[in-house]
Design an enzyme around this catalytic site. Structure first.
Site, short mmCIF file in Angstrom:
data_model
loop_
_atom_site.label_atom_id
_atom_site.label_comp_id
_atom_site.label_asym_id
_atom_site.label_seq_id
_atom_site.Cartn_x
_atom_site.Cartn_y
_atom_site.Cartn_z
N SER A 2 -11.82 -8.95 -1.88
CA SER A 2 -11.78 -7.66 -1.57
C SER A 2 -10.61 -6.87 -2.36
O SER A 2 -10.63 -5.67 -2.29
CB SER A 2 -11.35 -7.58 0.08
OG SER A 2 -9.99 -8.39 0.33
N ASP A 18 -1.14 -4.53 7.26
CA ASP A 18 -2.00 -5.08 6.01
C ASP A 18 -1.23 -4.90 4.83
O ASP A 18 -0.91 -3.87 4.49
CB ASP A 18 -3.33 -4.38 5.93
CG ASP A 18 -4.06 -4.82 4.54
OD1 ASP A 18 -3.54 -5.66 3.81
OD2 ASP A 18 -5.35 -4.59 4.55
N HIS A 63 -4.02 -5.57 0.97
CA HIS A 63 -4.72 -4.60 0.23
C HIS A 63 -3.62 -3.42 -0.21
O HIS A 63 -2.73 -3.34 0.24
CB HIS A 63 -5.97 -4.23 0.95
CG HIS A 63 -6.85 -5.21 1.50
ND1 HIS A 63 -6.58 -5.78 2.94
CD2 HIS A 63 -7.84 -5.90 0.79
CE1 HIS A 63 -7.51 -6.91 2.76
NE2 HIS A 63 -8.19 -6.78 1.50
#
Ligand code: NAG
Ligand code: NAG
Ligand code: NAG
Ligand code: NAG
Ligand code: NAG
Length: 458
Positions: A196, A437, A440
């Site tokens: 990702s 998060d 990312h």
């Protein structure tokens, strides 16, 4: 935790899932760092890339045709694959064989790793606030933005994170020029292959590129194992292939994959390679999926369902060697460009840059200024292993070494400003750091600069 994961059948939350796993992983690694490292040393010493004349170790050449063994077609790993027995690691390892190794490599003055012009190391530098040229694109202008990365859309008000330019110490990066980039891509397939993080870089690239293509001359195929952005007039594609572990695994479905029990086939890279082999420019990454121990492995020669177990770092080295074997045997650097993007750092522990604090990346608005700052999420042993593997490939692969420059960017993560697919309990909502998060990256932001580095080398 494993119950939690396996009970979720139609997991449409791979990203939140990865995040959760990482938080746990980092916690585990943090507490067991010494044990982990001792083991790793032991692992590297016997898994030298050049097979030693050691009779104890059994080296396997990857990429055997799928049905070479026993006449029976091999079971393809998928998310339903299970290990019904797990044996001790047999010490078998992947053998990297470069068929051209003996030939005198004609000295290519373009060198291999890193910059061509002078000796400037573009990966060594600092972030400079530049709100006149950055961001290079606008979040709301990109129809392909991911809700995982669209931080502004999800309420982030401090936008300085979009305005930083990477300034190498002893030279300048080529200015991003979208027309020029399209000219480089004309008639070509550019493909990102990985997890990702790599998908984030791909989205950044698509967003950077799409603005100059009329809407009716561009298209995006539906999200699948291989997702393709097309620009008709340039006869070019910008593609993303989901292959978080590089080799064949039970996690190769981009939506439904398993995190609790990763099974890899370390001697099989062909399943993915068949999809990437015709690309002209390839950008690979892999790292975070190996951060949790153990990883199950299933050799092609083993009977169905029978697995061995290794540490994540050992599994990663096997996968890297199988991948490298494919590169060594299939890439002519004059026809195909291959890049490897190094580990993307996480910012899970604010005490690492702000001793005494207890948070993570949540609320961070500025990059770290301390030169050479390096957090615990970026494993140095793994970096050494990657370096060894890449060096053996010489001019066939170039490194995009994003680790140090991204380490500085504690402000660049979505934290709470993204879509979360999992419902959040009141408890967690009251403690934003608990679901932030910090893995990312917001787009526009840090991944745009990774792409600018790629552009610099093309
Ligand atoms: C750019 O940043 C400078 C310094 O922080 C500030 O004075 C200026 O108003 C900013 N300009 C824009 C367009 O945001
Ligand atoms: C961008 O690249 C195009 C094509 O190579 C070139 O014609 C143009 O002058 C470049 N623009 C800038 C601002 O450098
Ligand atoms: C488009 O590009 C592909 C390679 O990706 C090439 O095979 C094909 O001939 C090109 N078509 C045109 C019309 O240029
Ligand atoms: C193990 O599982 C596979 C399916 O993955 C099955 O075909 C095989 O018969 C099982 N073997 C044993 C010994 O249970
Ligand atoms: C990437 O850069 C770091 C220093 O920032 C260095 O230690 C590491 O070896 C480099 N990695 C590779 C694969 O070249």
């Amino acid at each position: 935790m494993s119950q939690r994961w396996s009970s979720r059948k139609k997991s449409r939350l791979p990203l939140a899932g990865l995040l959760f796993m990482l938080v746990v992983t980092v916690m585990i690694l943090f507490n067991e760092r010494t044990i982990h490292q001792i083991h790793f040393h032991a692992a590297t010493s016997h898994s030298q890339i050049l097979p030693q004349a050691s009779s104890t170790f059994n080296f396997v050449k990857p990429n055997l045709p799928a049905n070479i063994n026993l006449g029976a077609p091999l079971e393809v790993l998928d998310r339903f694959s299970r290990c019904n027995s797990t044996k001790k690691y047999s010490e078998k390892n992947i053998r990297l064989v470069d068929p051209y190794e003996e030939e005198e490599e004609e000295e290519d003055s373009s060198g291999h790793h890193g910059p061509k012009e002078d000796q400037c190391d573009v990966f060594s530098g600092k972030w400079v606030f530049d709100n006149s040229s950055y961001p290079l694109h606008k979040e709301s202008d990109c129809p392909y933005m991911s809700d995982q990365l669209a931080c502004q859309k999800h309420g982030r008000k401090d936008l300085d994170y979009q305005h930083w330019r990477w300034q190498p110490h002893s030279c300048n990066l080529n200015r991003w020029n979208v027309t020029d980039m399209w000219e480089k891509l004309r008639g070509k397939r550019l493909m990102f292959v990985g997890d990702s993080l790599n998908r984030g870089q791909w989205i950044s690239m698509v967003c950077l590129l799409q603005s100059v293509i009329p809407r009716d001359k561009q298209s995006m195929s539906p999200n699948a194992h291989l997702t393709i952005f097309r620009a008709e007039d340039y006869n070019a594609t910008v593609e993303f292939l989901w292959a978080p572990l590089l080799v064949e695994s039970n996690s190769d479905d981009p939506v439904n994959h398993r995190l609790d029990e990763r099974i890899i086939r370390p001697d099989s890279v062909l399943k993915h390679a068949s999809k990437w082999q015709h690309a002209d420019i390839l950008i690979f990454n892999t790292y975070l999926w190996w951060r949790q121990d153990p990883v199950k492995i299933r050799w092609s020669s083993e009977e169905k369902g029978s697995c061995e177990e290794v540490k994540g770092a050992e599994g990663m080295e096997m996968a890297m060697n199988a991948w490298a074997d494919w590169i060594a045997n299939n890439v002519d650097p004059k026809k195909k460009r291959v890049f490897f993007v190094t580990m993307s750092p996480t910012h899970q522990w604010s005490r690492e840059w702000n001793p005494g604090s207890e948070g993570n990346c949540y609320g961070e608005k500025k990059p770290i200024e301390e030169e050479s700052y390096w957090g615990s999420g970026s494993d140095i042993q793994t970096m050494r292993m990657v370096k060894r593997v890449l060096e053996r490939l010489g001019p066939k692969v170039s490194v995009i070494n994003i680790t140090q420059l991204s380490e500085y960017r504690k402000d660049g993560h979505p934290s709470v400003y993204r879509k979360f697919w999992e419902p959040l309990t009141k408890d967690r909502l009251n403690k934003p750091a608990s679901y932030s998060d910090c893995t990312h990256w917001c787009v526009p932001g840090v991944p745009d600069v990774w792409n600018q580095l790629l552009y610099h080398f093309l």
